[in-house]
Write a protein that holds these residues in place. Structure first.
Motif, PDB file in Angstrom:
ATOM      1  N   ASN A  36       5.117   0.172 -22.422  1.00 37.73           N
ATOM      2  CA  ASN A  36       4.632   1.502 -22.046  1.00 37.73           C
ATOM      3  C   ASN A  36       3.185   1.692 -22.479  1.00 37.73           C
ATOM      4  O   ASN A  36       2.780   2.794 -22.852  1.00 37.73           O
ATOM      5  N   LEU A  37       2.397   0.627 -22.413  1.00 39.94           N
ATOM      6  CA  LEU A  37       1.061   0.679 -22.991  1.00 39.94           C
ATOM      7  C   LEU A  37      -0.057   0.559 -21.963  1.00 39.94           C
ATOM      8  O   LEU A  37      -1.208   0.786 -22.305  1.00 39.94           O
ATOM      9  N   PHE A  38       0.250   0.208 -20.718  1.00 40.89           N
ATOM     10  CA  PHE A  38      -0.813  -0.094 -19.768  1.00 40.89           C
ATOM     11  C   PHE A  38      -0.624   0.675 -18.465  1.00 40.89           C
ATOM     12  O   PHE A  38       0.364   1.382 -18.274  1.00 40.89           O
ATOM     13  N   GLY A  39      -1.587   0.498 -17.546  1.00 43.47           N
ATOM     14  CA  GLY A  39      -1.566   1.219 -16.287  1.00 43.47           C
ATOM     15  C   GLY A  39      -0.542   0.674 -15.306  1.00 43.47           C
ATOM     16  O   GLY A  39      -0.028  -0.441 -15.458  1.00 43.47           O
ATOM     17  N   PHE A  40      -0.265   1.464 -14.277  1.00 42.98           N
ATOM     18  CA  PHE A  40       0.705   1.095 -13.248  1.00 42.98           C
ATOM     19  C   PHE A  40       0.291  -0.214 -12.565  1.00 42.98           C
ATOM     20  O   PHE A  40       1.107  -1.122 -12.369  1.00 42.98           O
ATOM     21  N   GLY A  41      -0.976  -0.316 -12.187  1.00 39.13           N
ATOM     22  CA  GLY A  41      -1.453  -1.528 -11.533  1.00 39.13           C
ATOM     23  C   GLY A  41      -1.300  -2.757 -12.408  1.00 39.13           C
ATOM     24  O   GLY A  41      -0.946  -3.843 -11.931  1.00 39.13           O
ATOM     25  N   SER A  42      -1.541  -2.592 -13.697  1.00 38.16           N
ATOM     26  CA  SER A  42      -1.385  -3.696 -14.641  1.00 38.16           C
ATOM     27  C   SER A  42       0.060  -4.159 -14.695  1.00 38.16           C
ATOM     28  O   SER A  42       0.351  -5.361 -14.722  1.00 38.16           O
ATOM     29  N   HIS A  43       1.006  -3.201 -14.707  1.00 37.46           N
ATOM     30  CA  HIS A  43       2.414  -3.565 -14.782  1.00 37.46           C
ATOM     31  C   HIS A  43       2.862  -4.352 -13.552  1.00 37.46           C
ATOM     32  O   HIS A  43       3.648  -5.289 -13.656  1.00 37.46           O
ATOM     33  N   LEU A  44       2.375  -3.980 -12.379  1.00 31.98           N
ATOM     34  CA  LEU A  44       2.745  -4.715 -11.170  1.00 31.98           C
ATOM     35  C   LEU A  44       2.110  -6.107 -11.159  1.00 31.98           C
ATOM     36  O   LEU A  44       2.723  -7.073 -10.684  1.00 31.98           O
ATOM     37  N   ILE A  77       1.413  -7.875 -13.891  1.00 33.58           N
ATOM     38  CA  ILE A  77       2.152  -8.641 -14.881  1.00 33.58           C
ATOM     39  C   ILE A  77       3.526  -9.053 -14.331  1.00 33.58           C
ATOM     40  O   ILE A  77       4.031 -10.144 -14.616  1.00 33.58           O
ATOM     41  N   TRP A  78       4.137  -8.169 -13.525  1.00 28.48           N
ATOM     42  CA  TRP A  78       5.420  -8.522 -12.906  1.00 28.48           C
ATOM     43  C   TRP A  78       5.254  -9.785 -12.058  1.00 28.48           C
ATOM     44  O   TRP A  78       6.137 -10.646 -12.042  1.00 28.48           O
ATOM     45  N   SER A  79       4.132  -9.902 -11.381  1.00 27.05           N
ATOM     46  CA  SER A  79       3.866 -11.084 -10.568  1.00 27.05           C
ATOM     47  C   SER A  79       3.896 -12.349 -11.421  1.00 27.05           C
ATOM     48  O   SER A  79       4.509 -13.359 -11.045  1.00 27.05           O
ATOM     49  N   GLN A  80       3.257 -12.303 -12.583  1.00 27.19           N
ATOM     50  CA  GLN A  80       3.255 -13.470 -13.470  1.00 27.19           C
ATOM     51  C   GLN A  80       4.652 -13.726 -14.024  1.00 27.19           C
ATOM     52  O   GLN A  80       5.097 -14.872 -14.141  1.00 27.19           O
ATOM     53  N   GLY A  81       5.362 -12.639 -14.369  1.00 27.94           N
ATOM     54  CA  GLY A  81       6.734 -12.791 -14.842  1.00 27.94           C
ATOM     55  C   GLY A  81       7.633 -13.420 -13.789  1.00 27.94           C
ATOM     56  O   GLY A  81       8.510 -14.229 -14.103  1.00 27.94           O
ATOM     57  N   MET A  82       7.402 -13.065 -12.516  1.00 23.54           N
ATOM     58  CA  MET A  82       8.177 -13.631 -11.420  1.00 23.54           C
ATOM     59  C   MET A  82       7.947 -15.138 -11.320  1.00 23.54           C
ATOM     60  O   MET A  82       8.888 -15.927 -11.156  1.00 23.54           O
ATOM     61  N   CYS A  83       6.699 -15.533 -11.446  1.00 17.79           N
ATOM     62  CA  CYS A  83       6.371 -16.959 -11.390  1.00 17.79           C
ATOM     63  C   CYS A  83       7.024 -17.706 -12.549  1.00 17.79           C
ATOM     64  O   CYS A  83       7.586 -18.792 -12.366  1.00 17.79           O
ATOM     65  N   ASN A  84       6.977 -17.118 -13.745  1.00 19.76           N
ATOM     66  CA  ASN A  84       7.606 -17.744 -14.906  1.00 19.76           C
ATOM     67  C   ASN A  84       9.119 -17.861 -14.721  1.00 19.76           C
ATOM     68  O   ASN A  84       9.738 -18.868 -15.083  1.00 19.76           O
ATOM     69  N   ALA A  85       9.743 -16.812 -14.152  1.00 23.02           N
ATOM     70  CA  ALA A  85      11.189 -16.830 -13.930  1.00 23.02           C
ATOM     71  C   ALA A  85      11.571 -17.906 -12.916  1.00 23.02           C
ATOM     72  O   ALA A  85      12.580 -18.605 -13.087  1.00 23.02           O
ATOM     73  N   MET A  86      10.756 -18.049 -11.874  1.00 16.86           N
ATOM     74  CA  MET A  86      11.027 -19.082 -10.870  1.00 16.86           C
ATOM     75  C   MET A  86      10.984 -20.460 -11.496  1.00 16.86           C
ATOM     76  O   MET A  86      11.800 -21.335 -11.180  1.00 16.86           O
ATOM     77  N   ARG A  97      -7.268  -4.571  -6.642  1.00 14.83           N
ATOM     78  CA  ARG A  97      -6.701  -5.843  -6.236  1.00 14.83           C
ATOM     79  C   ARG A  97      -5.374  -5.642  -5.512  1.00 14.83           C
ATOM     80  O   ARG A  97      -5.059  -6.342  -4.548  1.00 14.83           O
ATOM     81  N   LEU A  98      -4.593  -4.645  -5.968  1.00 16.33           N
ATOM     82  CA  LEU A  98      -3.341  -4.333  -5.293  1.00 16.33           C
ATOM     83  C   LEU A  98      -3.606  -3.854  -3.867  1.00 16.33           C
ATOM     84  O   LEU A  98      -2.928  -4.268  -2.915  1.00 16.33           O
ATOM     85  N   ILE A  99      -4.591  -2.980  -3.693  1.00 13.76           N
ATOM     86  CA  ILE A  99      -4.973  -2.514  -2.360  1.00 13.76           C
ATOM     87  C   ILE A  99      -5.362  -3.702  -1.480  1.00 13.76           C
ATOM     88  O   ILE A  99      -4.941  -3.812  -0.320  1.00 13.76           O
ATOM     89  N   ASP A 100      -6.150  -4.612  -2.038  1.00 15.66           N
ATOM     90  CA  ASP A 100      -6.606  -5.761  -1.257  1.00 15.66           C
ATOM     91  C   ASP A 100      -5.448  -6.693  -0.913  1.00 15.66           C
ATOM     92  O   ASP A 100      -5.389  -7.251   0.190  1.00 15.66           O
ATOM     93  N   ASN A 101      -4.516  -6.868  -1.845  1.00 11.73           N
ATOM     94  CA  ASN A 101      -3.346  -7.703  -1.564  1.00 11.73           C
ATOM     95  C   ASN A 101      -2.538  -7.153  -0.395  1.00 11.73           C
ATOM     96  O   ASN A 101      -2.103  -7.898   0.490  1.00 11.73           O
ATOM     97  N   LEU A 102      -2.323  -5.843  -0.399  1.00 13.81           N
ATOM     98  CA  LEU A 102      -1.561  -5.222   0.686  1.00 13.81           C
ATOM     99  C   LEU A 102      -2.346  -5.269   1.997  1.00 13.81           C
ATOM    100  O   LEU A 102      -1.759  -5.416   3.074  1.00 13.81           O
ATOM    101  N   ARG A 103      -3.655  -5.148   1.897  1.00 13.22           N
ATOM    102  CA  ARG A 103      -4.502  -5.252   3.093  1.00 13.22           C
ATOM    103  C   ARG A 103      -4.361  -6.639   3.724  1.00 13.22           C
ATOM    104  O   ARG A 103      -4.142  -6.762   4.938  1.00 13.22           O
ATOM    105  N   LYS A 104      -4.450  -7.672   2.897  1.00 18.40           N
ATOM    106  CA  LYS A 104      -4.431  -9.045   3.404  1.00 18.40           C
ATOM    107  C   LYS A 104      -3.050  -9.470   3.895  1.00 18.40           C
ATOM    108  O   LYS A 104      -2.930 -10.149   4.922  1.00 18.40           O
TER     109      LYS A 104
END
Length: 423
Positions: free
Chosen positions: A131-139, A141-150, A395-402
């Motif tokens: 509960n320490l960072f921004g919404f964009g940061s959490h999403l 970090i989830w991406s990195q966590g997903m890669c680690n889980a895979m 970066r999130l905006i750009d990811n969704l754009r692309k």
């Protein structure tokens, strides 16, 4: 201390005591457990003194989106006021150009993530969201966590039933939030295996490798592959996360579009330019972009798209009132400027200095999370973008754009990046 306040503190601490009992007999590392509890303790100290948490279930209720009573405005001393106030949100009903209720993944990496999360034969690992960072940061970090889980051969489940960005007046804080804090906004991101996913995430005794520690725990898929692969995987993760958005988020975006573009029948102009301004405390990580740089980039886009022969329509995506003021003072004649609803509706709840978005969310009972996602979908109504991808939100905006917009409009969007970043 009053009996009511004592009871509220007990409600907040009880989940942590239960977690401790489970983790005591698990194989979770001491360092990871210690880090999680320290972050939760800091948040518990904030919410118990200032903002009452609503533990009742609201999953079947329609949000009125008119006002929230009992939230706390920020005072001149940079702290939440002891007096409660009302967060007022006018109603409107606009129309989004894009349908966010369902997007099938198109990129190969996003398809791979989806297939992995839908493989119900795999074990599950838990990622404790802080509960320490921004919404964009959490999403991000989830991406990195997903890669680690895979890499671990496991599906990913997030855990934090009092996640900072959950709208406590709208989301089901009693049941759904305990399954995954992301489900209220992203219904299928981590919940695709029926009764298997009904289990408490803490019954899975393994934690995903710390996604913030890139030096020790970056997955092999990204490690040593260069930034091109990292950029592609982050974009694919965003594509997967946003493949289905919940109805409350879409309704919030429609509300904002209706208010922002009320003079255009509640519909964004088809030649809209989104400009994301991230100031506040971001100076710690990058050289802040001055207004003139934004104006020059907008002029460049207008020239490239023959926009200098028409009226410019520009959406300023920002939560910083200073940015709004400077844009108003610097905008040349003939430009129509539309401003983010977060500035008008949440300004009283943000600190006078810096960004500290987490404080804004805390003081609005998480409503800032819903408003932020609605604002993001408004930003995605554009064809043209001026961003700073050194910021997680840009970066999130750009990811969704692309990965979502461009493949569905034959590459119709354009973007200028004023501060490039990968992580």
């Amino acid at each position: 201390m009053s009996q009511k306040k004592r009871g509220r503190k007990l409600l907040v601490r009880l989940p942590f005591l239960l977690i401790l009992l489970v983790l005591t007999f698990s194989s979770v590392s001491f360092d990871a457990t210690k880090q999680f509890f320290e972050s939760q303790a800091r948040f518990a100290a904030l919410v118990t003194d200032d903002v009452p948490i609503l533990w009742g279930s609201n999953k079947d209720q329609e949000p009125t989106l008119i006002e929230i009573s009992g939230v706390h405005a920020i005072g001149s001393n940079n702290k939440a006021s002891n007096e409660t106030t009302v967060l007022k949100q006018p109603q409107a009903k606009g129309k989004l150009r894009h349908d966010w209720s369902h997007h099938e993944p198109l990129s190969n990496l996003s398809k791979m993530i989806q297939a992995h999360q839908q493989n119900c034969s795999l074990p599950t690992v838990t990622y404790h969201i802080d509960n320490l960072f921004g919404f964009g940061s959490h999403l991000a970090i989830w991406s990195q966590g997903m890669c680690n889980a895979m890499e671990m051969g496991a599906r990913l489940r997030s855990y934090n039933p009092i996640w900072l960005w959950l709208d406590q007046t709208l989301c089901d804080m009693e049941q759904q939030a305990h399954k995954s804090p992301l489900l209220c906004y992203f219904p299928t991101i981590e919940y695709q295996c029926g009764s298997i996913d009904e289990q408490d995430p803490l019954s899975h005794l393994n934690n995903v490798s710390d996604p913030r520690d890139l030096k020790r725990h970056q997955c092999a898929m990204l490690k040593g592959k260069g930034e091109k692969m990292a950029v592609a995987f982050r974009a694919a993760s965003s594509e997967y996360i946003f493949r289905r958005i919940s109805k409350p988020v879409i309704r919030e975006a429609e509300r904002q579009v209706g208010l922002i573009f009320k003079n255009n029948s509640g519909i964004a102009p088809d030649d809209l330019i989104t400009v994301h301004v991230r100031w506040g405390d971001k100076f710690w990580e990058m050289k802040l972009v001055v207004i003139q740089e934004y104006l020059d980039a907008i002029s460049s886009l207008l020239h490239e798209t023959n926009g200098h022969n028409r009226t410019a329509n520009i959406f300023i995506a920002t939560e910083d009132p200073k940015a709004v003021l400077e844009f108003k003072n610097a905008t040349p004649p003939g430009w129509n400027i539309y401003y983010d609803r977060t500035v008008e509706e949440l300004n009283s709840f943000r600190p006078p200095k810096g960004n500290r978005a987490s404080h804004t969310s805390k003081n609005t009972k998480g409503r800032a999370g819903l408003v932020g996602l609605g604002s993001l979908l408004v930003a995605m109504e554009a064809k043209y973008f001026v961003l700073t991808t050194k910021s997680n939100w840009s970066r999130l905006i750009d990811n969704l754009r692309k990965n979502i917009l461009d493949p569905r409009c034959n590459g119709c969007t354009k973007m200028i990046d004023l501060r490039y970043g990968v992580w």
